[in-house]
Design a protein around this motif. Structure first.
Motif, mmCIF file in Angstrom:
data_model
loop_
_atom_site.group_PDB
_atom_site.id
_atom_site.type_symbol
_atom_site.label_atom_id
_atom_site.label_comp_id
_atom_site.label_asym_id
_atom_site.label_seq_id
_atom_site.Cartn_x
_atom_site.Cartn_y
_atom_site.Cartn_z
ATOM 1 N N ARG A 163 7.118 -4.900 6.074
ATOM 2 C CA ARG A 163 8.032 -4.043 5.348
ATOM 3 C C ARG A 163 8.537 -2.943 6.276
ATOM 4 N NH1 ARG A 163 7.628 -7.795 2.444
ATOM 5 N NH2 ARG A 163 7.381 -7.836 0.184
ATOM 6 N N MET A 164 9.198 -1.968 5.724
ATOM 7 C CA MET A 164 9.728 -0.871 6.532
ATOM 8 C C MET A 164 8.619 0.093 6.972
ATOM 9 S SD MET A 164 12.955 -1.327 6.946
ATOM 10 C CE MET A 164 13.468 0.286 7.513
ATOM 11 N N ILE A 165 7.661 0.344 6.082
ATOM 12 C CA ILE A 165 6.604 1.309 6.357
ATOM 13 C C ILE A 165 5.256 0.640 6.093
ATOM 14 C CG2 ILE A 165 5.654 3.577 5.780
ATOM 15 C CD1 ILE A 165 8.420 4.346 4.706
ATOM 16 N N PRO A 166 4.357 0.605 7.081
ATOM 17 C CA PRO A 166 3.049 -0.023 6.863
ATOM 18 C C PRO A 166 2.148 0.853 6.012
ATOM 19 C CG PRO A 166 3.177 0.894 9.068
ATOM 20 C CD PRO A 166 4.540 1.061 8.463
ATOM 21 N N PRO A 167 1.045 0.318 5.505
ATOM 22 C CA PRO A 167 0.094 1.133 4.750
ATOM 23 C C PRO A 167 -0.738 2.017 5.678
ATOM 24 C CG PRO A 167 -0.715 -1.106 4.936
ATOM 25 C CD PRO A 167 0.657 -1.100 5.523
ATOM 26 N N PHE A 168 -1.147 3.196 5.160
ATOM 27 C CA PHE A 168 -1.975 4.118 5.926
ATOM 28 C C PHE A 168 -3.104 4.639 5.047
ATOM 29 C CE2 PHE A 168 2.161 4.491 8.116
ATOM 30 C CZ PHE A 168 1.750 4.142 9.402
ATOM 31 N N TYR A 169 -4.089 5.256 5.700
ATOM 32 C CA TYR A 169 -5.283 5.723 5.017
ATOM 33 C C TYR A 169 -5.587 7.165 5.423
ATOM 34 C CZ TYR A 169 -5.936 0.684 4.433
ATOM 35 O OH TYR A 169 -5.758 -0.651 4.132
ATOM 36 N N GLU A 170 -5.941 8.003 4.444
ATOM 37 C CA GLU A 170 -6.487 9.321 4.754
ATOM 38 C C GLU A 170 -7.983 9.144 4.920
ATOM 39 O OE1 GLU A 170 -5.461 12.272 1.900
ATOM 40 O OE2 GLU A 170 -3.420 12.505 2.652
ATOM 41 N N ALA A 171 -8.465 9.368 6.143
ATOM 42 C CA ALA A 171 -9.832 8.972 6.434
ATOM 43 C C ALA A 171 -10.438 9.815 7.544
ATOM 44 C CB ALA A 171 -9.865 7.493 6.835
ATOM 45 N N LEU A 172 -11.748 9.747 7.631
ATOM 46 C CA LEU A 172 -12.515 10.262 8.757
ATOM 47 C C LEU A 172 -13.278 9.084 9.331
ATOM 48 C CD1 LEU A 172 -13.856 12.404 10.570
ATOM 49 C CD2 LEU A 172 -15.553 12.747 8.738
ATOM 50 N N GLY A 173 -13.106 8.826 10.620
ATOM 51 C CA GLY A 173 -13.825 7.701 11.195
ATOM 52 C C GLY A 173 -13.387 7.395 12.608
ATOM 53 N N ARG A 192 -8.105 8.476 0.588
ATOM 54 C CA ARG A 192 -6.909 8.117 -0.163
ATOM 55 C C ARG A 192 -6.107 7.085 0.621
ATOM 56 N NH1 ARG A 192 -3.947 12.949 -2.993
ATOM 57 N NH2 ARG A 192 -3.030 13.274 -0.945
ATOM 58 N N PHE A 193 -5.142 6.488 -0.060
ATOM 59 C CA PHE A 193 -4.431 5.329 0.484
ATOM 60 C C PHE A 193 -2.948 5.429 0.161
ATOM 61 C CE2 PHE A 193 -2.853 1.007 -0.636
ATOM 62 C CZ PHE A 193 -2.838 0.458 0.631
ATOM 63 N N LYS A 194 -2.109 4.954 1.091
ATOM 64 C CA LYS A 194 -0.668 4.864 0.846
ATOM 65 C C LYS A 194 -0.222 3.439 1.103
ATOM 66 C CE LYS A 194 2.733 5.260 3.537
ATOM 67 N NZ LYS A 194 3.560 4.171 2.933
ATOM 68 N N GLY A 195 0.188 2.742 0.040
ATOM 69 C CA GLY A 195 0.730 1.403 0.198
ATOM 70 C C GLY A 195 2.116 1.426 0.818
#
Length: 452
Positions: A163-173, A192-195
């Motif tokens: 797609r135009m924008i891939p998914p990302f994650y708010e994370a520590l790791g 948290r997550f962004k599809g």
């Protein structure tokens, strides 16, 4: 929203504090200089800052996307066009710390009047800060805090470039790589997550079908998930282990091993043997329908590396379990629709054991990847046969599966026009039973990369 704003403010405060402390550390440790020494010291600081700025990278990508899907039954076709891209800033490190920021945009430029707009592109203009992280790297240790891509078998970003924008994650790791470089330990706490069709981050997962066309699994609000993985290699062998705790949904264990045999022959360079296994079970704090989760997935693959291509024959099976949720079907909470974004050998568009109706079954796959680097061309041809029952018995009663003899034919073509320009296409035909019937897919996108 309040939590998200607080999270970003906290991350920004930490980043500014670290940079300020690091930039002034040298000045604090020096004795008070005289006038000439002060001039030399200021010049040294100026040169140091100039060097730091010169090592800071600004990269970006422009992308134009055409998307079409034609359904035989039930749903009107989807025809959508979008333009956009990304702009990323990654600073040079200071005492091992650096900052990454990346903004993404997708602008809808319309669809045909008699077609349904595709909500997963998305069909509205979106601009989002997809990456915003503080990173620390020293020796074999690499840690990130903030919005970032992650790469794990059951949740990833890099492999979801559809797609135009891939998914990302708010994370520590991050990961720790041992000095021998044969062993790595990875770990993440995802908040948290962004599809790929949303502008903001939230506590929802994708469900099994984020476009809600069939609505197999509901999206679940949770505290995210935790995962820890061990990746090892010895000569031509690799062995990985991963554990997941998807809050309020399920636990999962995943392992995969492979071994490559080098033949040193002109017509056959090597042969690789791979196997994978995954088991899912209850967490004890499930929400909604997530009860009696008990699934097992097996997979094997043999691949031959030829002079210009790699041919792979694969098999996966999700074992039927009538006493389990969805009859033992494999649940992948962060699977991106019907795409092969969960690391199973046979996964292909429209024929994925981790998304198609979440039911037990088996799949066979034959893939051939042809690489012609002198011409800048890569062709990936795939065929998958998915066999899943039409009626499945689970702990929550009977439900309809995808039906037997679902077949997916796929061609992915990548053409590197120049160092910066790339053209890619995805053509697929999915023949299957069910409410959607057969599906025809055509995706094209043109990208221009700059910077770096």
């Amino acid at each position: 929203m309040i939590v998200g704003n607080f999270y970003l403010k906290l991350t920004t405060y930490i980043i500014i504090s670290v940079l300020s402390i690091s930039l002034s550390a040298e000045a604090r440790t020096r004795p008070a200089p005289n006038e000439n020494a002060q001039s030399d010291f200021n010049l040294e600081r100026y040169e140091s800052l100039k060097s730091w700025l010169s090592r800071t990278e600004v990269t970006g990508q422009l992308r134009a996307y055409y998307f079409s899907q034609f359904y035989e039954n039930l749903l009107p076709s989807q025809l959508t066009n979008s333009v956009g891209g990304r702009l990323k800033l990654e600073t040079a490190d200071i005492s091992g710390f650096n900052l990454g920021l990346a903004a993404y945009t997708a602008q809808n430029i319309g669809s045909r009047e008699d077609a349904r707009e595709n909500t997963s592109l998305p069909n509205k203009d979106i601009t989002t800060l997809g990456q915003a992280y503080l990173q620390y790297e020293n020796a074999g240790l690499k840690l990130r805090l903030g919005r970032q891509p992650i790469e794990t078998p059951l949740a990833e970003s890099k492999g979801v470039d559809y797609r135009m924008i891939p998914p990302f994650y708010e994370a520590l790791g991050g990961r720790y790589r041992f000095p021998s470089e044969n062993l790595e330990i990875h770990g993440y706490k995802v908040f948290r997550f962004k599809g790929y069709r949303y502008s903001g981050f939230n506590k929802l997962d994708t469900g099994a079908n984020p476009s809600n066309q069939i609505g197999v699994l509901p999206q679940t609000s949770s505290s995210g998930f935790e995962t820890i993985g061990v990746k090892s290699k010895y000569r031509n062998s690799n062995l990985d282990f991963w554990y997941y705790h998807f809050d309020n949904r399920l636990n999962a264990f995943y392992t995969e091993g492979s071994h490559r045999i080098d033949t040193n022959r002109n017509f056959l360079k090597s042969v690789s043997l791979s196997a994978q296994f995954s088991h899912e079970w209850d967490t004890g704090d499930q929400k909604g329908d997530y009860k009696n989760v008990d699934s097992n997935l097996y997979g094997i693959e043999i691949a031959a590396q030829l002079p210009y291509n790699e041919v792979a024959l694969s098999y996966n099976e999700v074992v039927s379990n009538p006493g389990a949720y969805r009859g033992g079907g494999f649940i992948s909470p962060y699977q991106q629709g019907n795409y092969n974004t969960t690391r199973f050998y046979t996964n292909q568009l429209g024929a994925s054991l981790s998304s198609v109706d979440v039911a037990p079954g088996r799949a066979y796959s034959l893939n051939d990847t042809i690489r012609l680097p002198s011409h800048g061309l890569t062709l990936a041809l795939g065929y998958t046969h998915l066999d899943s029952p039409e009626l499945v018995r689970g702990s929550n009663g009977f439900f309809k599966g995808s039906g037997s003899n679902a077949r997916s034919y796929q061609l992915v073509a990548r053409y590197q026009i120049s160092e910066n320009w790339k053209l890619q296409s995805l053509l697929a035909r999915i023949d299957r039973k069910g409410p959607l019937g057969s599906i025809r897919v055509a995706h094209f996108y043109l990208t221009y990369d700059f910077g770096g």
